[in-house]
Design a protein around this motif. Structure first.
Motif, short mmCIF file in Angstrom:
data_model
loop_
_atom_site.label_atom_id
_atom_site.label_comp_id
_atom_site.label_asym_id
_atom_site.label_seq_id
_atom_site.Cartn_x
_atom_site.Cartn_y
_atom_site.Cartn_z
N LYS A 207 27.32 -33.68 -133.08
CA LYS A 207 26.54 -33.08 -134.18
C LYS A 207 25.16 -33.69 -134.30
O LYS A 207 24.47 -33.52 -135.31
CB LYS A 207 27.30 -33.26 -135.50
N ARG A 208 24.71 -34.41 -133.27
CA ARG A 208 23.43 -35.10 -133.34
C ARG A 208 22.26 -34.15 -133.61
O ARG A 208 21.40 -34.42 -134.45
CB ARG A 208 23.18 -35.88 -132.05
N LYS A 209 22.22 -33.01 -132.91
CA LYS A 209 21.08 -32.10 -133.09
C LYS A 209 21.04 -31.51 -134.50
O LYS A 209 19.96 -31.31 -135.06
CB LYS A 209 21.16 -30.98 -132.05
N TYR A 210 22.22 -31.28 -135.09
CA TYR A 210 22.25 -30.80 -136.46
C TYR A 210 21.80 -31.90 -137.42
O TYR A 210 21.13 -31.63 -138.44
CB TYR A 210 23.64 -30.31 -136.83
N ALA A 211 22.17 -33.13 -137.11
CA ALA A 211 21.80 -34.26 -137.97
C ALA A 211 20.28 -34.44 -138.00
O ALA A 211 19.72 -34.79 -139.05
CB ALA A 211 22.47 -35.54 -137.48
N VAL A 217 15.14 -31.94 -143.30
CA VAL A 217 15.31 -31.12 -144.51
C VAL A 217 15.51 -32.02 -145.73
O VAL A 217 14.87 -31.81 -146.78
CB VAL A 217 16.49 -30.15 -144.34
N VAL A 218 16.37 -33.01 -145.60
CA VAL A 218 16.61 -33.94 -146.71
C VAL A 218 15.34 -34.71 -147.05
O VAL A 218 15.02 -34.92 -148.24
CB VAL A 218 17.76 -34.90 -146.36
N ILE A 238 17.29 -40.72 -138.70
CA ILE A 238 17.78 -40.43 -137.35
C ILE A 238 18.23 -41.72 -136.66
O ILE A 238 19.27 -41.75 -135.98
CB ILE A 238 16.68 -39.72 -136.54
N LEU A 239 17.44 -42.78 -136.81
CA LEU A 239 17.81 -44.07 -136.22
C LEU A 239 19.12 -44.57 -136.81
O LEU A 239 20.00 -45.07 -136.09
CB LEU A 239 16.69 -45.09 -136.46
N LEU A 240 19.30 -44.44 -138.12
CA LEU A 240 20.53 -44.87 -138.76
C LEU A 240 21.72 -44.03 -138.30
O LEU A 240 22.85 -44.52 -138.22
CB LEU A 240 20.38 -44.79 -140.28
N TYR A 241 21.48 -42.77 -138.01
CA TYR A 241 22.55 -41.91 -137.49
C TYR A 241 23.01 -42.42 -136.13
O TYR A 241 24.22 -42.45 -135.84
CB TYR A 241 22.07 -40.47 -137.40
N GLU A 242 22.07 -42.83 -135.28
CA GLU A 242 22.43 -43.39 -133.98
C GLU A 242 23.20 -44.70 -134.16
O GLU A 242 24.16 -44.97 -133.42
CB GLU A 242 21.17 -43.62 -133.14
#
Length: 278
Positions: A207-211, A217-218, A238-242
């Motif tokens: 789901k990375r591309k959606y994130a 957006v957020v 994005i970095l925190l998602y990784e």
């Protein structure tokens, strides 16, 4: 498994009494912190204005006095109340989190308590890291962006200077702090979801591309309508998602190692019994 729960089951009325006690402690801590912060509200607001002073220096306007205004008689008074509430929430958060943990802890197994405590510590630490990033970097950068739009005046131009209202400046810095503080909770939330089995590292990676899209957006919703703050929030998200994906993989490895160790222990225990039967 049920033997791991130390507390005996309690009737509903005792749970309600316990909930009331925890709420009283949490509200009391917030109220005391609010009174202290309201007494020092002007000093706290002056601390929040420091990033604006730094942005003035960044813009090469160090010769100019930093001024904020209020256009309604009650505006600065309500701004001080907001500052006091903001400071009280930060100061009282450890007590509030402790009361929440004490309320839910009796219903948790020992291993669940051990897993929950690190997140209870990591959550305020990550929030403070996000708040510090806003205070020392992003707020001065955003204010510098707005200061760059000023007009000095002269032939064919009118003088246009930035004179922010105290309420609007406080809303700006508070919204940035809360936005970054919430985004920095992403590794905590994702780790809890992985531990409870709601999601795994593969699903997060897929789901990375959606994130990435959701991050922008957020950021557009939570930050002021300027590209500097929006990009400044989206990129750390994005970095925190990784980091969340990496953390999820570590948790899964630890779980697999613990499962393998348990299987090996069961085999060792079962072997003598099988030998006796033989």
């Amino acid at each position: 498994m049920s033997g791991d729960i130390e507390d005996k089951p309690q009737p509903l009325i005792e749970h309600l009494i316990e909930l009331r006690q925890r709420l009283l402690w949490a509200v009391g801590a917030f109220f005391v912190a609010f009174l202290v912060c309201f007494y020092f509200a002007k000093q706290l607001f002056n601390l929040l204005v420091l990033p604006f002073k730094w942005s003035v220096e960044w813009a090469g306007l160090s010769h100019r006095n930093v001024e904020l205004i209020y256009t309604a008689p009650q505006e600065f008074f309500f701004t001080q109340i907001k500052v006091a509430m903001f400071g009280a929430l930060v100061i009282a958060f450890p007590v509030i989190a402790q009361q929440v943990y004490k309320f839910v802890a009796p219903g948790l197994y020992k291993n669940e308590r051990a897993a929950f405590l690190p997140f209870l510590i990591a959550s305020p630490v990550l929030f403070l890291i996000g708040a510090a990033l806003v205070y020392f970097f992003f707020t001065p950068m955003v204010m510098w962006f707005f200061l760059a739009m000023e007009q000095g005046g002269g032939e064919g131009q009118v003088s246009i200077q930035l004179l922010p209202k105290v309420s609007e400046y406080l809303s700006l810095i508070m919204s940035l702090i809360f936005a970054f503080g919430l985004v920095f909770q992403l590794p905590v939330v994702s780790s809890l979801l992985v531990r409870t089995g709601f999601i795994d590292s593969k699903a997060l990676a897929d789901k990375r591309k959606y994130a990435i899209v959701i991050a922008f957006v957020v950021a557009a919703v939570l930050t002021p309508p300027d590209p500097v703050s929006q990009i400044g929030l989206a990129l750390p998200a994005i970095l925190l998602y990784e980091i969340s994906i990496y953390t999820a993989r570590l948790i899964e490895r630890q779980r697999a190692s613990a499962s393998n160790a348990q299987d090996a222990e069961n085999e060792v225990v079962a072997t003598p019994e099988e030998a006796d039967k033989a």
